[in-house]
Design an enzyme around this catalytic site. Structure first.
Site, PDB file in Angstrom:
ATOM      1  N   GLY A   1       0.830  -1.194   0.000  1.00 19.37           N
ATOM      2  CA  GLY A   1       0.000   0.000   0.000  1.00 19.37           C
ATOM      3  C   GLY A   1       0.861   1.240   0.000  1.00 19.37           C
TER       4      GLY A   1
ATOM      5  CB  THR B   1       8.527   6.793  18.537  1.00 21.68           C
ATOM      6  OG1 THR B   1       8.934   7.992  17.875  1.00 21.68           O
ATOM      7  CG2 THR B   1       7.014   6.666  18.471  1.00 21.68           C
TER       8      THR B   1
ATOM      9  CB  VAL C   1       6.725  11.135  17.350  1.00 19.13           C
ATOM     10  CG1 VAL C   1       6.063  10.582  18.599  1.00 19.13           C
ATOM     11  CG2 VAL C   1       5.681  11.499  16.305  1.00 19.13           C
TER      12      VAL C   1
ATOM     13  CG  HIS D   1       2.107   1.485   7.872  1.00 15.75           C
ATOM     14  ND1 HIS D   1       3.244   1.315   8.637  1.00 15.75           N
ATOM     15  CD2 HIS D   1       2.518   2.146   6.752  1.00 15.75           C
ATOM     16  CE1 HIS D   1       4.295   1.854   8.010  1.00 15.75           C
ATOM     17  NE2 HIS D   1       3.879   2.362   6.852  1.00 15.75           N
ATOM     18  CD  GLU D   2       0.741   2.643   3.359  1.00 16.30           C
ATOM     19  OE1 GLU D   2       0.964   3.862   3.193  1.00 16.30           O
ATOM     20  OE2 GLU D   2       1.648   1.785   3.345  1.00 16.30           O
TER      21      GLU D   2
END
Ligand SMILES: [Zn+2]
Length: 425
Positions: free
Chosen positions: A189, A253, A250, A228-229
């Site tokens: 994707g 993370t 971010v 995810h996409e």
């Protein structure tokens, strides 16, 4: 983690993307687009600046109330050349379930997230529905099925154009467009990113990794490609920042050296791990197998929600009522462009339709100002049969005395007016 400079690292990027096990095409797709159109790079950078302008504010200073639910109507364009690609309704619905579970932190496999990371797991308060109202105001299933002569699509957007064997996007200010088609088995994707062109805004997912039931193949059979996409569509970057020890902008993370794939064991420590806990390889924005990813973080939630703030790219979704089937009407649903032109913005939800004894009138979530509003109800011959004023974001009125028939509701605030046709049964 924040950016760690290094030109050499950037030069390695294409190699990393090409070898990516999960085969998300987004980074490469965006690179190609920017190469072809430098202006697009500026637009994407502007969107990034808008995200940062919000995430750098204290939560209390943001426009959107913390944890207010944001609804995203979705239209699924199913493009099939063979019967197997014309996936079932059950398969489509399973994908919506996965999206809502994952974005709500209600996914059953979150128990697999190591405790040191689960402390950061977020309910994004973003929810997805199959659109109930189409751009013309008509009832819809939120699914467009279309035969295509194209056997295999590549990540170059042909599926987004009717003229190229695909299906044109619905208004991207009110709908998340997801195209489901045969991607040839390599790319799972890819997604547009905030700041990209309107005609190609949305997510593409291969039919055989879409949803968690039906024609899905292991190890991408739990619907995480769309999770995810859609994260990219909502402004998230890969957790390794698409560079060796790169930044995803971010803070919660950990920095990681590369992407992960397969199903790593905790801890997976690399050269740039900040501590012994290593990579957050189970984050939805890494490349682990579907069964081995399980969270978005609070920092990722803040980035995604920033897009919906006033003047930001996806703010118009706060006045998209296409998740609400009671808004089916004879005329187009209130246009976001019209709404944007009016000041203050008017967005009103009136339900249920058909009505019986009571009707609720609700101002859209961004419009909770308590200025005086007038509600007038007209019958089909134009006579006013009811009038009242209210100054709250939500009010319920009795319509028990109205005869059966069709009525026009007009909600007025200053020079702004919103009308809707309702049926009394
Ligand atoms: Zn990706």
């Amino acid at each position: 983690m924040k950016f760690i400079p290094g030109l050499v690292l950037l030069l390695l990027l294409p190699t990393i993307v090409a070898n990516a096990q999960r085969r998300c095409g987004t980074a490469n797709y965006i690179q190609q687009l920017i190469k072809a159109d430098a202006g697009l790079g500026n637009s994407i950078n502007k969107a990034e600046a808008q995200i940062k302008a919000v995430t750098s504010k204290a939560p209390g200073e943001r426009d959107i109330v913390a944890d207010e639910i944001i609804y995203v109507p979705v239209v699924i364009h199913v493009l099939y050349n063979t019967g197997v690609q014309n996936i079932s309704l059950a398969q489509i619905q399973s994908q919506l379930t996965v999206l809502n579970d994952d974005y709500s932190n209600l996914n059953a496999d979150k128990v697999n997230t190591p405790a040191v990371f689960s402390a950061f797991a977020a309910d994004t308060k973003i929810r997805f529905c199959l659109a109930q109202v189409d751009p013309q105001g008509k009832r819809t299933s939120g699914i467009v099925r279309k035969y295509t002569g194209t056997q295999v699509f590549s990540p170059e957007d042909a599926m987004k154009y009717t003229a190229q064997g695909g299906d044109d996007a619905w208004d991207c200010k009110r709908y998340l467009n997801i195209w489901v088609c045969d991607m040839g088995g390599r790319t799972l994707g890819y997604s547009s990113v905030p700041g990209g062109p309107a005609a190609t805004d949305g997510v593409v997912v291969a039919y055989d990794v879409f949803g968690s039931t039906g024609n899905v193949r292991s190890p991408y059979d739990k619907g995480r490609t769309a999770t995810h996409e859609t994260g990219h569509w909502l402004g998230l970057k890969h957790v390794w920042g698409d560079a060796v020890c790169g930044s995803d902008e971010v803070d919660d993370t950990p920095t990681q050296q590369y992407y992960n794939y397969g199903c790593p064991s905790f801890p997976h420590v690399s050269n740039c791990s900040p501590d012994g806990n290593g990579d957050m390889f189970m984050n939805f924005m890494d490349f682990a197998n579907d069964a081995c990813m399980s969270l978005f973080t609070n920092g990722q939630k803040a980035r995604m929600r920033a897009l919906f703030e006033k003047d930001n790219i996806r703010n118009s979704f706060l006045t998209s009522f296409a998740c609400d089937s009671t808004l089916v009407q004879a005329s187009p649903v209130i246009s976001v462009d019209t709404v944007a032109a009016a000041k203050p913005v008017v967005g009103v939800n009136i339900y249920p339709n058909p009505m019986q004894s009571n009707v609720t009138i609700e101002y859209a979530s961004t419009l909770k100002s308590v200025t005086l509003k007038t509600i007038n109800i007209y019958n089909v011959s134009g006579s006013k049969v009811y009038t009242a004023t209210f100054n709250s974001a939500k009010t319920t009125i009795s319509v028990a005395t109205l005869a059966k028939g069709i009525y026009i509701f007009s909600v007025e605030e200053g020079a702004n007016r919103f009308t809707k046709k309702l049926i009394k049964q």
